[in-house]
Design a protein around this motif. Structure first.
Motif, short mmCIF file in Angstrom:
data_model
loop_
_atom_site.label_atom_id
_atom_site.label_comp_id
_atom_site.label_asym_id
_atom_site.label_seq_id
_atom_site.Cartn_x
_atom_site.Cartn_y
_atom_site.Cartn_z
N ARG A 99 0.89 -1.18 0.00
CA ARG A 99 0.00 0.00 0.00
C ARG A 99 0.91 1.21 0.00
O ARG A 99 1.71 1.40 0.92
CB ARG A 99 -0.90 0.00 1.24
CG ARG A 99 -1.86 -1.18 1.28
CD ARG A 99 -2.71 -1.19 2.55
NE ARG A 99 -1.93 -1.15 3.80
CZ ARG A 99 -1.38 -2.21 4.38
NH1 ARG A 99 -1.48 -3.40 3.83
NH2 ARG A 99 -0.71 -2.09 5.52
N TYR A 100 0.82 2.03 -1.04
CA TYR A 100 1.70 3.19 -1.16
C TYR A 100 1.22 4.32 -0.26
O TYR A 100 0.04 4.56 -0.12
CB TYR A 100 1.74 3.68 -2.61
CG TYR A 100 2.24 2.62 -3.56
CD1 TYR A 100 3.58 2.26 -3.58
CD2 TYR A 100 1.37 1.96 -4.40
CE1 TYR A 100 4.04 1.28 -4.44
CE2 TYR A 100 1.82 0.97 -5.26
CZ TYR A 100 3.14 0.64 -5.27
OH TYR A 100 3.60 -0.34 -6.12
N ASP A 118 11.60 13.42 0.50
CA ASP A 118 13.07 13.39 0.50
C ASP A 118 13.65 12.13 1.12
O ASP A 118 14.79 11.77 0.85
CB ASP A 118 13.62 14.62 1.22
CG ASP A 118 13.38 15.91 0.46
OD1 ASP A 118 13.11 15.83 -0.77
OD2 ASP A 118 13.44 16.98 1.07
N GLY A 119 12.87 11.46 1.97
CA GLY A 119 13.32 10.21 2.59
C GLY A 119 13.22 9.02 1.66
O GLY A 119 13.84 8.00 1.89
N GLY A 120 12.42 9.12 0.61
CA GLY A 120 12.25 8.04 -0.35
C GLY A 120 10.80 7.70 -0.56
O GLY A 120 9.90 8.54 -0.39
N VAL A 127 10.29 2.18 4.24
CA VAL A 127 10.74 3.25 3.36
C VAL A 127 11.88 2.72 2.51
O VAL A 127 12.77 2.03 3.01
CB VAL A 127 11.25 4.47 4.16
CG1 VAL A 127 11.73 5.56 3.21
CG2 VAL A 127 10.21 4.99 5.11
N ILE A 128 11.86 3.05 1.23
CA ILE A 128 12.98 2.75 0.35
C ILE A 128 13.63 4.08 -0.01
O ILE A 128 13.00 4.94 -0.63
CB ILE A 128 12.53 2.05 -0.95
CG1 ILE A 128 11.90 0.70 -0.63
CG2 ILE A 128 13.70 1.90 -1.91
CD1 ILE A 128 11.32 0.01 -1.85
N THR A 187 15.84 7.25 -7.82
CA THR A 187 14.94 7.16 -8.97
C THR A 187 13.77 6.28 -8.60
O THR A 187 13.96 5.20 -8.06
CB THR A 187 15.66 6.57 -10.20
OG1 THR A 187 16.83 7.36 -10.49
CG2 THR A 187 14.76 6.52 -11.42
N ILE A 188 12.56 6.73 -8.90
CA ILE A 188 11.35 5.95 -8.65
C ILE A 188 10.57 5.88 -9.95
O ILE A 188 10.29 6.90 -10.57
CB ILE A 188 10.49 6.57 -7.54
CG1 ILE A 188 11.28 6.60 -6.22
CG2 ILE A 188 9.17 5.81 -7.38
CD1 ILE A 188 10.61 7.38 -5.11
N VAL A 189 10.22 4.67 -10.37
CA VAL A 189 9.40 4.46 -11.55
C VAL A 189 8.07 3.90 -11.08
O VAL A 189 8.03 2.86 -10.44
CB VAL A 189 10.07 3.48 -12.55
CG1 VAL A 189 9.18 3.24 -13.75
CG2 VAL A 189 11.44 4.00 -12.98
N VAL A 190 6.98 4.62 -11.37
CA VAL A 190 5.65 4.18 -10.96
C VAL A 190 4.94 3.57 -12.17
O VAL A 190 4.79 4.22 -13.19
CB VAL A 190 4.81 5.37 -10.42
CG1 VAL A 190 3.43 4.91 -10.03
CG2 VAL A 190 5.52 6.02 -9.24
#
Length: 126
Positions: A50-51, A56-58, A69-70, A74-77
């Motif tokens: 569940r997003y 700034d923390g990820g 937390v990751i 770079t985050i790809v949704v």
């Protein structure tokens, strides 16, 4: 026959999936091959996600095991099969780099292979 060896990846990749387990395609044998390939390349897969938010923390998310937390550069949704530009528009309005691909870009006659190819090509460039 000796199994193929893969060089250490330049980045740690984590795939998050909302579903508790994969549904539908790929087929059973294809699914096992893909899971094996991901594992050999050190890709971590987390299901039942569940997003929560990105800051700034990820990437903040939760599973039945609790919040996590990751830290990511770079985050790809990749979510859903309908054009959805709100996150993209909000990020670009703030001057943040974002890319729009797959169904978010064009959901008409959505082709999963086209979306996967676009994601792969983008991933190779960032």
């Amino acid at each position: 026959m000796k199994p193929a060896t893969h060089p250490k990846p330049a980045r740690q990749v984590t795939v998050l999936q909302r579903a508790a387990k994969a549904k539908g395609p790929p087929g059973l044998s294809t699914g096992w091959v893909l899971k094996g390939e991901l594992a050999m390349r050190g890709v971590k897969v987390v299901t039942g996600v569940r997003y929560d938010r990105i800051d700034d923390g990820g990437l903040h998310y939760a599973t039945d095991a609790g919040p996590a937390v990751i830290a990511a550069d770079t985050i790809v949704v990749c979510a859903g099969q309908e054009s959805e530009r709100r996150l993209y528009d909000a990020l670009t309005a703030r001057g943040m780099g974002a890319h729009l691909i797959g169904g978010a870009e064009t959901a008409a006659e959505l082709d999963a292979l086209r979306a996967i190819e676009a994601g792969t090509r983008l991933g190779l460039t960032i």
